[in-house]
Scaffold this motif. Structure first.
Motif, PDB file in Angstrom:
ATOM      1  N   ARG A 260      69.878 -37.892  25.535  1.00 28.97           N
ATOM      2  CA  ARG A 260      68.525 -37.691  26.045  1.00 28.97           C
ATOM      3  C   ARG A 260      67.571 -37.141  24.983  1.00 28.97           C
ATOM      4  N   GLY A 261      68.099 -36.449  23.984  1.00 28.28           N
ATOM      5  CA  GLY A 261      67.258 -35.919  22.918  1.00 28.28           C
ATOM      6  C   GLY A 261      66.634 -37.029  22.087  1.00 28.28           C
ATOM      7  N   HIS A 262      65.511 -36.721  21.447  1.00 30.34           N
ATOM      8  CA  HIS A 262      64.784 -37.708  20.660  1.00 30.34           C
ATOM      9  C   HIS A 262      65.166 -37.629  19.186  1.00 30.34           C
ATOM     10  N   ALA A 263      65.472 -38.763  18.610  1.00 33.71           N
ATOM     11  CA  ALA A 263      65.815 -38.842  17.193  1.00 33.71           C
ATOM     12  C   ALA A 263      64.555 -38.731  16.340  1.00 33.71           C
ATOM     13  N   ASP A 264      64.748 -38.573  15.041  1.00 38.28           N
ATOM     14  CA  ASP A 264      63.610 -38.497  14.118  1.00 38.28           C
ATOM     15  C   ASP A 264      62.838 -39.805  14.069  1.00 38.28           C
ATOM     16  N   TYR A 265      63.573 -40.926  14.151  1.00 37.07           N
ATOM     17  CA  TYR A 265      62.959 -42.241  14.012  1.00 37.07           C
ATOM     18  C   TYR A 265      63.364 -43.134  15.181  1.00 37.07           C
ATOM     19  N   VAL A 266      62.791 -44.328  15.222  1.00 35.28           N
ATOM     20  CA  VAL A 266      63.042 -45.273  16.314  1.00 35.28           C
ATOM     21  C   VAL A 266      63.903 -46.426  15.807  1.00 35.28           C
ATOM     22  N   GLN A 267      64.957 -46.729  16.549  1.00 35.45           N
ATOM     23  CA  GLN A 267      65.771 -47.896  16.233  1.00 35.45           C
ATOM     24  C   GLN A 267      65.017 -49.157  16.630  1.00 35.45           C
ATOM     25  N   VAL A 268      64.847 -50.056  15.698  1.00 28.94           N
ATOM     26  CA  VAL A 268      64.009 -51.221  15.943  1.00 28.94           C
ATOM     27  C   VAL A 268      64.664 -52.224  16.894  1.00 28.94           C
ATOM     28  N   GLY A 269      65.998 -52.341  16.878  1.00 28.79           N
ATOM     29  CA  GLY A 269      66.678 -53.376  17.652  1.00 28.79           C
ATOM     30  C   GLY A 269      66.424 -53.336  19.141  1.00 28.79           C
ATOM     31  N   PRO A 270      66.698 -52.213  19.848  1.00 24.52           N
ATOM     32  CA  PRO A 270      66.467 -52.164  21.294  1.00 24.52           C
ATOM     33  C   PRO A 270      65.001 -52.380  21.668  1.00 24.52           C
ATOM     34  N   LEU A 271      64.090 -51.834  20.881  1.00 24.94           N
ATOM     35  CA  LEU A 271      62.677 -52.031  21.172  1.00 24.94           C
ATOM     36  C   LEU A 271      62.296 -53.493  21.035  1.00 24.94           C
ATOM     37  N   LEU A 272      62.719 -54.124  19.953  1.00 22.73           N
ATOM     38  CA  LEU A 272      62.356 -55.524  19.735  1.00 22.73           C
ATOM     39  C   LEU A 272      62.944 -56.419  20.819  1.00 22.73           C
ATOM     40  N   HIS A 273      64.155 -56.105  21.264  1.00 18.34           N
ATOM     41  CA  HIS A 273      64.763 -56.876  22.358  1.00 18.34           C
ATOM     42  C   HIS A 273      63.885 -56.815  23.606  1.00 18.34           C
ATOM     43  N   PHE A 274      63.416 -55.623  23.940  1.00 16.26           N
ATOM     44  CA  PHE A 274      62.557 -55.471  25.124  1.00 16.26           C
ATOM     45  C   PHE A 274      61.223 -56.196  24.932  1.00 16.26           C
ATOM     46  N   LEU A 275      60.619 -56.059  23.769  1.00 17.34           N
ATOM     47  CA  LEU A 275      59.329 -56.695  23.526  1.00 17.34           C
ATOM     48  C   LEU A 275      59.439 -58.208  23.647  1.00 17.34           C
ATOM     49  N   ARG A 276      60.482 -58.773  23.112  1.00 20.03           N
ATOM     50  CA  ARG A 276      60.653 -60.223  23.213  1.00 20.03           C
ATOM     51  C   ARG A 276      60.859 -60.666  24.659  1.00 20.03           C
ATOM     52  N   ALA A 277      61.543 -59.820  25.437  1.00 20.06           N
ATOM     53  CA  ALA A 277      61.815 -60.172  26.831  1.00 20.06           C
ATOM     54  C   ALA A 277      60.551 -60.212  27.676  1.00 20.06           C
ATOM     55  N   MET A 288      53.770 -46.157  22.592  1.00 16.28           N
ATOM     56  CA  MET A 288      53.659 -44.789  22.117  1.00 16.28           C
ATOM     57  C   MET A 288      55.018 -44.304  21.634  1.00 16.28           C
ATOM     58  N   ILE A 289      55.101 -43.968  20.351  1.00  9.83           N
ATOM     59  CA  ILE A 289      56.330 -43.455  19.769  1.00  9.83           C
ATOM     60  C   ILE A 289      56.470 -41.969  20.073  1.00  9.83           C
ATOM     61  N   GLU A 290      57.644 -41.574  20.582  1.00  8.09           N
ATOM     62  CA  GLU A 290      57.924 -40.171  20.853  1.00  8.09           C
ATOM     63  C   GLU A 290      59.068 -39.669  19.970  1.00  8.09           C
ATOM     64  N   ALA A 291      59.079 -40.089  18.729  1.00 10.75           N
ATOM     65  CA  ALA A 291      60.095 -39.665  17.773  1.00 10.75           C
ATOM     66  C   ALA A 291      59.668 -38.381  17.082  1.00 10.75           C
ATOM     67  N   LYS A 292      60.635 -37.617  16.588  1.00  6.78           N
ATOM     68  CA  LYS A 292      60.363 -36.318  15.991  1.00  6.78           C
ATOM     69  C   LYS A 292      59.501 -36.409  14.734  1.00  6.78           C
ATOM     70  N   MET A 293      59.590 -37.519  14.016  1.00  4.98           N
ATOM     71  CA  MET A 293      58.843 -37.648  12.765  1.00  4.98           C
ATOM     72  C   MET A 293      57.453 -38.249  12.945  1.00  4.98           C
ATOM     73  N   LYS A 294      57.010 -38.373  14.190  1.00  9.41           N
ATOM     74  CA  LYS A 294      55.614 -38.686  14.519  1.00  9.41           C
ATOM     75  C   LYS A 294      55.080 -39.914  13.786  1.00  9.41           C
ATOM     76  N   ASP A 295      54.011 -39.742  12.995  1.00  6.20           N
ATOM     77  CA  ASP A 295      53.407 -40.895  12.326  1.00  6.20           C
ATOM     78  C   ASP A 295      54.315 -41.477  11.253  1.00  6.20           C
ATOM     79  N   ASP A 296      55.162 -40.664  10.649  1.00  3.70           N
ATOM     80  CA  ASP A 296      56.105 -41.208   9.677  1.00  3.70           C
ATOM     81  C   ASP A 296      57.091 -42.147  10.362  1.00  3.70           C
ATOM     82  N   ALA A 297      57.469 -41.837  11.606  1.00  2.00           N
ATOM     83  CA  ALA A 297      58.329 -42.738  12.377  1.00  2.00           C
ATOM     84  C   ALA A 297      57.612 -44.055  12.656  1.00  2.00           C
ATOM     85  N   LEU A 298      56.307 -43.974  12.900  1.00  2.00           N
ATOM     86  CA  LEU A 298      55.518 -45.193  13.103  1.00  2.00           C
ATOM     87  C   LEU A 298      55.547 -46.065  11.847  1.00  2.00           C
ATOM     88  N   PHE A 299      55.324 -45.449  10.693  1.00  2.00           N
ATOM     89  CA  PHE A 299      55.296 -46.218   9.448  1.00  2.00           C
ATOM     90  C   PHE A 299      56.665 -46.843   9.163  1.00  2.00           C
TER      91      PHE A 299
END
Length: 325
Positions: A260-277, A288-299
């Motif tokens: 349940r805790g949030h990682a520093d960054y976002v794994q691209v695979g699960p997100l991309l799977h959902f977006l394509r679906a 909206m990214i809710e990762a610990k590294m904020k805008d760096d996670a976005l980049f």
């Protein structure tokens, strides 16, 4: 599908730009002059608003059009003992500067009141505080000159031993709110109590847009896949009297032991799977990214998405992509 990506409150890239500097009530109580204390709180709030504007300028430079502001812009703003204090007249120019800039740049701004803003509560004093807190957030959006497209995202709240009764109580108590508050709200599924199916049912009853958190849905579900719910979730946004792209939240588990805790960054695979679906039935989406590294996670996420440019992903700018269905 056109996808814009944003982040929450703090920048890990821009230094010394916290929008959340504060003063505790214990510190405030120690001051000999209460009026001087109010002025100190207002100066802290003014700095928070100034840093918020700095972050918006940083966002614009990087094509980021989606940003959730800190709820802590005004320290002690909703404290019960300071209800005679009104900081908004002093802060009007700072609030206006944020709203003017965001409107001119076409940015979508929002708040996420904290977990103490609970409308499923059976306790009258908690309900009063929740109304006070939501009213404060709406007042900040109004002070910025932002229209009803700027929302406050909330959870349904606790189950208090009987989830069905708590859900019905949320509907009853939320329905009694002033329309100026209700039209500024979106509902989000949570990771422990009200899952995506239950949140969607309440969103549909109250005609509120639903923000799907795909991480929360992954750890708290009834066996459904998030894309199976998407047509109904998408429809909650189409009923809005102002046209808004639907919004989702994305984060990744911190570890195998802390799902349940949030990682520093976002794994691209699960997100991309959902977006394509969901791309075949969705023209625009805000993420909206809710990762610990904020805008760096976005980049970093944008860099990761560049690996799929030969596989249905088109990079539009520094913070948006087009996804083929």
């Amino acid at each position: 599908m056109q996808v814009r990506i944003g982040y929450v409150a703090m920048s890990t890239v821009i230094k010394n730009a916290s929008p959340s500097r504060t003063m505790t009530y214990k510190q405030f109580e120690k001051l000999d002059d209460i009026e001087a204390g109010y002025r100190r709180l207002e100066r802290i709030a003014e700095e928070n608003l100034h840093n918020t504007l700095r972050l918006l300028k940083h966002n614009r430079m990087h094509d980021i059009h989606l940003y959730r502001m800190s709820s802590k812009l005004i320290p002690l703003a909703t404290h019960q003992s300071l209800q005679d204090w009104d900081p908004f007249p002093y802060l009007k120019p700072a609030f206006s500067a944020i709203g003017d800039y965001a409107n001119q740049a076409g940015m979508r701004l929002s708040f996420h009141p904290d977990h103490f803003t609970v409308f499923s509560t059976p306790r009258e004093e908690v309900l009063r505080h929740s109304i006070r807190d939501l009213t404060h957030h709406v007042r900040m959006l109004d002070a910025m000159g932002l229209d009803d497209r700027a929302k406050n995202n909330i959870h349904i709240g606790g189950a208090y031993g009987d989830k069905a009764t708590a859900g019905a109580r949320f509907i009853h108590q939320f329905s009694k709110l002033d329309p100026t508050l209700k039209r500024r709200v979106t509902l989000e599924n949570d990771d422990k109590t009200f899952n995506a199916v239950e949140t969607l049912q309440i969103s549909e009853k109250l005609r509120l847009p639903m923000v799907l958190d795909i991480h929360h849905q992954w750890v708290n579900n009834e066996g459904e896949r998030p894309e199976e719910l998407w047509p109904r979730i998408h429809a909650t946004w189409r009923e809005e009297h102002v046209v808004l792209p639907p919004k989702i939240h994305v984060s990744s588990p911190k570890s195998d032991k802390d799902l349940r805790g949030h990682a520093d960054y976002v794994q691209v695979g699960p997100l991309l799977h959902f977006l394509r679906a969901i791309a075949p039935i969705t023209t625009h989406l805000d993420v909206m990214i809710e990762a610990k590294m904020k805008d760096d996670a976005l980049f970093k996420l944008m860099d990761d998405l560049k690996q799929y440019t030969n596989d249905g992903v088109t990079i539009k700018d520094q913070a948006s992509v087009e996804i083929e269905g």
